[in-house]
Design a protein around this motif. Sequence first.
Motif, PDB file in Angstrom:
ATOM      1  N   PRO A 114      -0.047 -41.769 -15.126  1.00 24.09           N
ATOM      2  CA  PRO A 114      -0.543 -41.228 -16.396  1.00 24.09           C
ATOM      3  C   PRO A 114      -0.999 -42.316 -17.369  1.00 24.09           C
ATOM      4  CG  PRO A 114       1.551 -40.202 -15.787  1.00 24.09           C
ATOM      5  CD  PRO A 114       1.359 -41.374 -14.862  1.00 24.09           C
ATOM      6  N   ILE A 115      -2.229 -42.182 -17.875  1.00 22.80           N
ATOM      7  CA  ILE A 115      -2.734 -43.062 -18.930  1.00 22.80           C
ATOM      8  C   ILE A 115      -3.549 -42.273 -19.959  1.00 22.80           C
ATOM      9  CG2 ILE A 115      -2.772 -45.142 -17.491  1.00 22.80           C
ATOM     10  CD1 ILE A 115      -5.779 -44.702 -17.125  1.00 22.80           C
ATOM     11  N   MET A 116      -3.598 -40.943 -19.812  1.00 24.27           N
ATOM     12  CA  MET A 116      -4.445 -40.129 -20.674  1.00 24.27           C
ATOM     13  C   MET A 116      -3.983 -40.139 -22.130  1.00 24.27           C
ATOM     14  SD  MET A 116      -7.076 -38.099 -20.991  1.00 24.27           S
ATOM     15  CE  MET A 116      -7.600 -37.219 -19.531  1.00 24.27           C
ATOM     16  N   SER A 117      -2.690 -40.119 -22.369  1.00 26.28           N
ATOM     17  CA  SER A 117      -2.199 -40.057 -23.753  1.00 26.28           C
ATOM     18  C   SER A 117      -2.659 -41.261 -24.558  1.00 26.28           C
ATOM     19  CB  SER A 117      -0.667 -39.966 -23.769  1.00 26.28           C
ATOM     20  OG  SER A 117      -0.226 -38.711 -23.305  1.00 26.28           O
ATOM     21  N   ALA A 118      -2.678 -42.434 -23.935  1.00 25.79           N
ATOM     22  CA  ALA A 118      -3.118 -43.634 -24.641  1.00 25.79           C
ATOM     23  C   ALA A 118      -4.575 -43.526 -25.054  1.00 25.79           C
ATOM     24  CB  ALA A 118      -2.901 -44.870 -23.776  1.00 25.79           C
ATOM     25  N   PHE A 119      -5.411 -42.910 -24.222  1.00 24.74           N
ATOM     26  CA  PHE A 119      -6.813 -42.707 -24.610  1.00 24.74           C
ATOM     27  C   PHE A 119      -6.888 -41.901 -25.905  1.00 24.74           C
ATOM     28  CE2 PHE A 119      -7.949 -43.125 -19.898  1.00 24.74           C
ATOM     29  CZ  PHE A 119      -8.398 -44.419 -20.053  1.00 24.74           C
ATOM     30  N   HIS A 120      -6.117 -40.839 -25.969  1.00 20.40           N
ATOM     31  CA  HIS A 120      -6.117 -40.014 -27.183  1.00 20.40           C
ATOM     32  C   HIS A 120      -5.490 -40.777 -28.353  1.00 20.40           C
ATOM     33  CE1 HIS A 120      -7.465 -36.025 -25.620  1.00 20.40           C
ATOM     34  NE2 HIS A 120      -7.247 -36.664 -24.482  1.00 20.40           N
ATOM     35  N   GLY A 121      -4.591 -41.691 -28.048  1.00 24.49           N
ATOM     36  CA  GLY A 121      -4.052 -42.538 -29.099  1.00 24.49           C
ATOM     37  C   GLY A 121      -5.132 -43.415 -29.710  1.00 24.49           C
ATOM     38  N   PHE A 122      -6.049 -43.919 -28.887  1.00 29.00           N
ATOM     39  CA  PHE A 122      -7.148 -44.727 -29.408  1.00 29.00           C
ATOM     40  C   PHE A 122      -8.085 -43.896 -30.282  1.00 29.00           C
ATOM     41  CE2 PHE A 122      -5.989 -47.744 -26.015  1.00 29.00           C
ATOM     42  CZ  PHE A 122      -6.019 -48.917 -26.751  1.00 29.00           C
ATOM     43  N   PHE A 123      -8.231 -42.612 -29.963  1.00 33.51           N
ATOM     44  CA  PHE A 123      -9.008 -41.726 -30.834  1.00 33.51           C
ATOM     45  C   PHE A 123      -8.370 -41.682 -32.226  1.00 33.51           C
ATOM     46  CE2 PHE A 123      -9.810 -37.654 -32.834  1.00 33.51           C
ATOM     47  CZ  PHE A 123     -11.173 -37.490 -32.692  1.00 33.51           C
ATOM     48  N   SER A 124      -7.051 -41.566 -32.272  1.00 38.56           N
ATOM     49  CA  SER A 124      -6.351 -41.538 -33.554  1.00 38.56           C
ATOM     50  C   SER A 124      -6.511 -42.869 -34.298  1.00 38.56           C
ATOM     51  CB  SER A 124      -4.864 -41.243 -33.333  1.00 38.56           C
ATOM     52  OG  SER A 124      -4.684 -39.978 -32.721  1.00 38.56           O
ATOM     53  N   VAL A 125      -6.451 -43.977 -33.572  1.00 40.76           N
ATOM     54  CA  VAL A 125      -6.642 -45.288 -34.199  1.00 40.76           C
ATOM     55  C   VAL A 125      -8.043 -45.389 -34.791  1.00 40.76           C
ATOM     56  CG1 VAL A 125      -6.828 -47.766 -33.747  1.00 40.76           C
ATOM     57  CG2 VAL A 125      -4.944 -46.457 -32.759  1.00 40.76           C
ATOM     58  N   GLY A 126      -9.034 -44.905 -34.041  1.00 41.83           N
ATOM     59  CA  GLY A 126     -10.404 -44.922 -34.553  1.00 41.83           C
ATOM     60  C   GLY A 126     -10.549 -44.100 -35.816  1.00 41.83           C
TER      61      GLY A 126
END
Length: 408
Positions: free
Chosen positions: A129-141
Motif C-alpha cells: 500500500p502506498i495510495m494514502s501517501a499520494f492523497h497526503g500529498f494532495f493535502s500538502v498541495g
Amino acid sequence: MHRLTRARAAVATIFGLNGFLAALWVAHIPVITEHTGTSHGQLGAMLLLVGATAFVGMQVCGRLIDRIGSRPTTLVAAIVLCGAMLGPVLATTPGWLALALAVFGFTNGSLDVSMNAQAVQVERAYRRPIMSAFHGFFSVGGLLGSGVVAVGLWMDWPVAVTVAVLGALGLVVVAFASAGLVGRDVGMAESSAPDASHEDASRRWWRELDLRRLILLAAVAFAAMLAEGTAYDWSALHVVETFGTREAIGAIAFAGFSAAMMVARFVIDPIAARVGPVAVVRWGAVIGAIGMLIALIPSGEGAPSAIIAILGWAVFGIGLAGLIPQIFTAAGNLTTRAGGRAISTVVGCGYLGMLAGPAIVGAIGGVTSLRVGLMPVLFALAFAAWAAGVVSAPQPVGSRRRHDTLET
C-alpha cells in the motif's frame, strides 16, 4: 527500482499540484465573487455546476483512460487545469465566471480520475500500500496553495498576475513529472484471448466485472466522502454556533480536521500493509464516528467545550484519512480491461457524496439544529464499517499476467 521510485515521485507530484491548483480557486473565492458581483445564491449554483461538470469529466476521462492510457490523460488534464485557473480570476461577470468554473470543474474531475488511475498502477507495481501517501500529498498541495494565496492577498499582489505566475510554474511541474508517469497502464494489458482486440475486450468488461462489488464500492465511496465533505463545510460553523465562540476558534476546528487527516495519510500505508485494507476502512470508520460523537457531546458554552469539539473533529479526520485511498485502490483493481471506467464510477459517486453531505446537513439542521443535522454522518460511517469487506484485494478480473513492476 530507480524507475519505480521515479514513477512514485511523479504521481505524488501530480497529486500535490492538483491540491495546490484547487486551493487557488477556493482561497480566492471571496475576491472573485466580489470582483464579478456574484451573489451568495449565484455562488451556490456555480459550486453545484463545478460538481456537475467534474462528474461529467470523470466519466469521460474514465473511457479515455481505457482507450489511450492514464499517462496522456493525466498530462493533458494537468496542463489544461494550469491554464484554466486563470478563467475565474479574469471573469468580470457572473456569466463568464460560471463558464470558467464549468471548464475548471470538468478538467479537475478528469485529473482526479486519471491521477488516481496512475496511483493504482504504481501501487500495484510496488506490491504494497502506498495510495494514502499520494492523497497526503494532495493535502500538502492544498495547504501550500492556501498559504501562497494568503501571502499574495496580504501583500496586495494583483490576483490575475499571481495566478498566471503560479499556473506557469504548474506547467513546469507537469513537465518535470511527465518523464516519470507510467506510460502503459495495467488496464491496457492484452486480452487473455489472443484473437480478441482490445476494443472487443472493452465491450465485454461489464459482463466480466463483478457489478455488485462495483456498486457497493461506489456506495461506500459516497458514504465516506459524504462524511468528508461535511467536515469541509460545517466543522467551523458547528463550533461557532454550538459554543458561541469567535470565527477564529471555529476555523481551528477545520484546521485541526485537515491537519489530522493530512498527517494520518502519511502513516496509514504501513498500517494497511500490516492489517489489510478492510481493517483500515472498518476501524477508520469507527474512529471517525467516535470523533463525531466527541464533537457532538452536549455541553455548555465556553472554551473547554469548544476545545473538546475541536479535538473531536481532529479525531474525525484521523478516522477518515484512510478510507478513500483504500476504496479507490479496490476500484482500480476490480478489472484490468477497463480500470479507468471502474475508477471513474467510484470516484464520481464519491464526489456526489461530497456534494450531498453538506446539503443534507444543512437541510436537516435548518429545521432542527446543527447537532441533529450532523447525525447522518454517523449513519454513513456505520454503513462504511459494515461494508468494509468490499475493499479486500482480489486478483483483477481479466488479468492472466504477472503484475508489472516498472523495474525494467
